[in-house]
Write a protein that holds these residues in place. Sequence first.
Motif, short mmCIF file in Angstrom:
data_model
loop_
_atom_site.label_atom_id
_atom_site.label_comp_id
_atom_site.label_asym_id
_atom_site.label_seq_id
_atom_site.Cartn_x
_atom_site.Cartn_y
_atom_site.Cartn_z
N GLY A 8 7.50 -6.30 31.98
CA GLY A 8 6.95 -7.21 30.97
C GLY A 8 6.16 -6.33 30.00
O GLY A 8 6.62 -5.25 29.63
N GLY A 11 4.51 -9.77 26.59
CA GLY A 11 4.05 -11.17 26.59
C GLY A 11 2.54 -11.23 26.42
O GLY A 11 1.89 -10.23 26.08
N SER A 14 0.73 -10.05 30.13
CA SER A 14 1.23 -8.71 30.46
C SER A 14 0.97 -7.73 29.32
O SER A 14 0.74 -6.54 29.56
CB SER A 14 2.72 -8.75 30.82
OG SER A 14 3.50 -9.29 29.78
N ARG A 33 12.92 -6.97 27.05
CA ARG A 33 14.21 -7.03 26.37
C ARG A 33 14.21 -6.48 24.96
O ARG A 33 15.26 -6.35 24.33
CB ARG A 33 14.72 -8.47 26.38
CG ARG A 33 15.18 -8.91 27.75
CD ARG A 33 15.39 -10.39 27.82
NE ARG A 33 14.14 -11.11 27.60
CZ ARG A 33 14.01 -12.43 27.68
NH1 ARG A 33 15.05 -13.16 27.95
NH2 ARG A 33 12.83 -12.99 27.47
N ALA A 47 15.34 -3.29 28.48
CA ALA A 47 16.30 -3.61 29.55
C ALA A 47 16.24 -5.11 29.80
O ALA A 47 15.21 -5.74 29.58
CB ALA A 47 15.94 -2.86 30.83
N ARG A 49 16.50 -7.89 32.66
CA ARG A 49 16.42 -8.01 34.12
C ARG A 49 17.53 -8.88 34.70
O ARG A 49 17.68 -8.95 35.92
CB ARG A 49 15.01 -8.49 34.53
CG ARG A 49 13.94 -7.51 34.07
CD ARG A 49 12.53 -7.96 34.44
NE ARG A 49 12.28 -7.86 35.86
CZ ARG A 49 11.11 -8.16 36.43
NH1 ARG A 49 10.10 -8.58 35.68
NH2 ARG A 49 10.94 -8.04 37.73
N ASP A 50 18.29 -9.55 33.86
CA ASP A 50 19.48 -10.27 34.34
C ASP A 50 20.61 -9.29 34.67
O ASP A 50 21.57 -9.67 35.33
CB ASP A 50 19.97 -11.27 33.28
CG ASP A 50 19.09 -12.51 33.23
OD1 ASP A 50 18.48 -12.85 34.26
OD2 ASP A 50 19.01 -13.14 32.15
N SER A 71 8.48 -14.85 36.87
CA SER A 71 8.50 -16.02 37.75
C SER A 71 9.91 -16.26 38.28
O SER A 71 10.19 -17.31 38.84
CB SER A 71 8.02 -17.26 36.97
OG SER A 71 6.74 -17.03 36.46
N SER A 95 0.50 -17.51 40.78
CA SER A 95 -0.19 -18.65 40.16
C SER A 95 -0.78 -19.53 41.26
O SER A 95 -0.23 -19.59 42.37
CB SER A 95 0.82 -19.47 39.35
OG SER A 95 0.27 -20.72 39.00
N LEU A 151 -5.70 -21.69 35.34
CA LEU A 151 -5.39 -21.83 33.91
C LEU A 151 -5.97 -20.63 33.14
O LEU A 151 -7.19 -20.43 33.11
CB LEU A 151 -5.98 -23.12 33.36
CG LEU A 151 -5.67 -23.35 31.87
CD1 LEU A 151 -4.19 -23.57 31.62
CD2 LEU A 151 -6.48 -24.53 31.33
N ILE A 152 -5.06 -19.84 32.54
CA ILE A 152 -5.48 -18.67 31.78
C ILE A 152 -5.75 -19.10 30.34
O ILE A 152 -4.95 -19.83 29.74
CB ILE A 152 -4.39 -17.57 31.81
CG1 ILE A 152 -4.04 -17.20 33.26
CG2 ILE A 152 -4.84 -16.34 31.05
CD1 ILE A 152 -2.85 -16.24 33.39
N ARG A 161 -3.02 -24.78 24.73
CA ARG A 161 -3.71 -25.84 25.49
C ARG A 161 -5.23 -25.77 25.30
O ARG A 161 -5.82 -26.63 24.64
CB ARG A 161 -3.40 -25.72 26.99
CG ARG A 161 -1.99 -26.09 27.32
CD ARG A 161 -1.66 -25.86 28.78
NE ARG A 161 -1.56 -24.44 29.11
CZ ARG A 161 -0.94 -23.97 30.17
NH1 ARG A 161 -0.39 -24.79 31.04
NH2 ARG A 161 -0.87 -22.68 30.41
#
Length: 332
Positions: A8, A11, A14, A33, A47, A49-50, A71, A95, A151-152, A161
């Motif tokens: 990651g 994001g 991360s 990706r 890369a 991950r799939d 996840s 989580s 909750l972050i 949120r």
Amino acid sequence: MTDVLILGGTGWLSGRVARAWTDAGAAVTCLARGGRAAPDGARLVVADRDEPDAYAAVADQDWDAVVDVSSNPAHVQAAVGALAPRAAHWTYVSSVSAYARADAPGQDETAELLPPTAQGDESDYGRDKVAAENAVRAGLGDRAAVVRPGLIVGPGDPTDRFGYWVSRFALAGPGPVLVPETDGHHAQVVDVDDVAEFVIRVGADRWSGTANAVGGVGTLAGLLEVAREVGGHSGAVVTASDGFLIDHDVAYWAGPRSLPLWLPADMPGFMRHRNEVFRFAGGSLRPLRDTLERTLADERSRGLDRMRRAGLTRSDELELLSELGASSSTQR
Ligand SMILES: NC(=O)c1ccc[n+]([C@@H]2O[C@H](COP(=O)([O-])OP(=O)(O)OC[C@H]3O[C@@H](n4cnc5c(N)ncnc54)[C@H](OP(=O)(O)O)[C@@H]3O)[C@@H](O)[C@H]2O)c1
């Protein structure tokens, strides 16, 4: 130099973990990706991950610390299979959604978990997290830390949120703001940078174990009050009953046409997890006001009246307020 691999790193959380590690002087590699940039100073390995050979470019060296936020249990299992032999320490970000019960306040890390998803099962966030945790523990043993955030919150939150409240109070100024009933509702949040610092702390210390990464338990009323102060709101705060909100298709918790952080009454445990392990392992928590101030600065830079992923539009809120009327509501 400390070599760190972030699975990651482009994001929200991360990315902040990657930045915290580079700030701490580590040589950081992010694997993602390639549609988004890694933080300055970090190397990005592109890369997917799939793909079966996703880890080929990072599997031929030793890592002092690996961090994974995925996840997807298949991604986590494959990463452990490819990289565990060369990793001195591995932190998996799970989580509190891994816990089986949302109705039990005061759960610590020993509380019952959901059954893990098995191969072929439909994806389910909480069950996927349990399957991923199991893969990490099986592959790394006492070289693994599992961090379970609640909750972050904080600047940059892509879910929109938590930022809704301080942003809405600031936008409304002298005008009214609609809030849910708060009696009996709790609020437990953790700042994204407190989670990021904890992740690098457990990696640097090679700490092994499982920790809820959650803040102290407060009330939803208290959180809204501080958000109102930070937002500089001087107008009326108008409380709508649960029945009124449900009848008007206002959603709990998150998403469009929601009141963020408002939870159904049958989830009294979701915002009341214990955090002693986090604190014992070196986690620290900044004051809520600090988080709200940084969040408001970020909200202002993104636009208080922008289209949001969570909350009510101001026009929907004003419509509900006008329909609600002063007679059937509580104002202060
Ligand atoms: N938000 C909350 O309140 C909350 C609460 C509890 C726990 N959590 C957990 O906290 C973590 C949040 O992490 P985050 O904010 O960094 O998540 P994120 O924004 O979803 O980032 C996921 C990372 O994985 C990469 N990625 C996704 N699919 C990939 C693929 N197929 N191949 C390679 N890389 C891929 C993404 O990069 P690219 O897209 O660039 O490929 C990105 O760097 C998650 O573990 C989440 O479950 C969140």
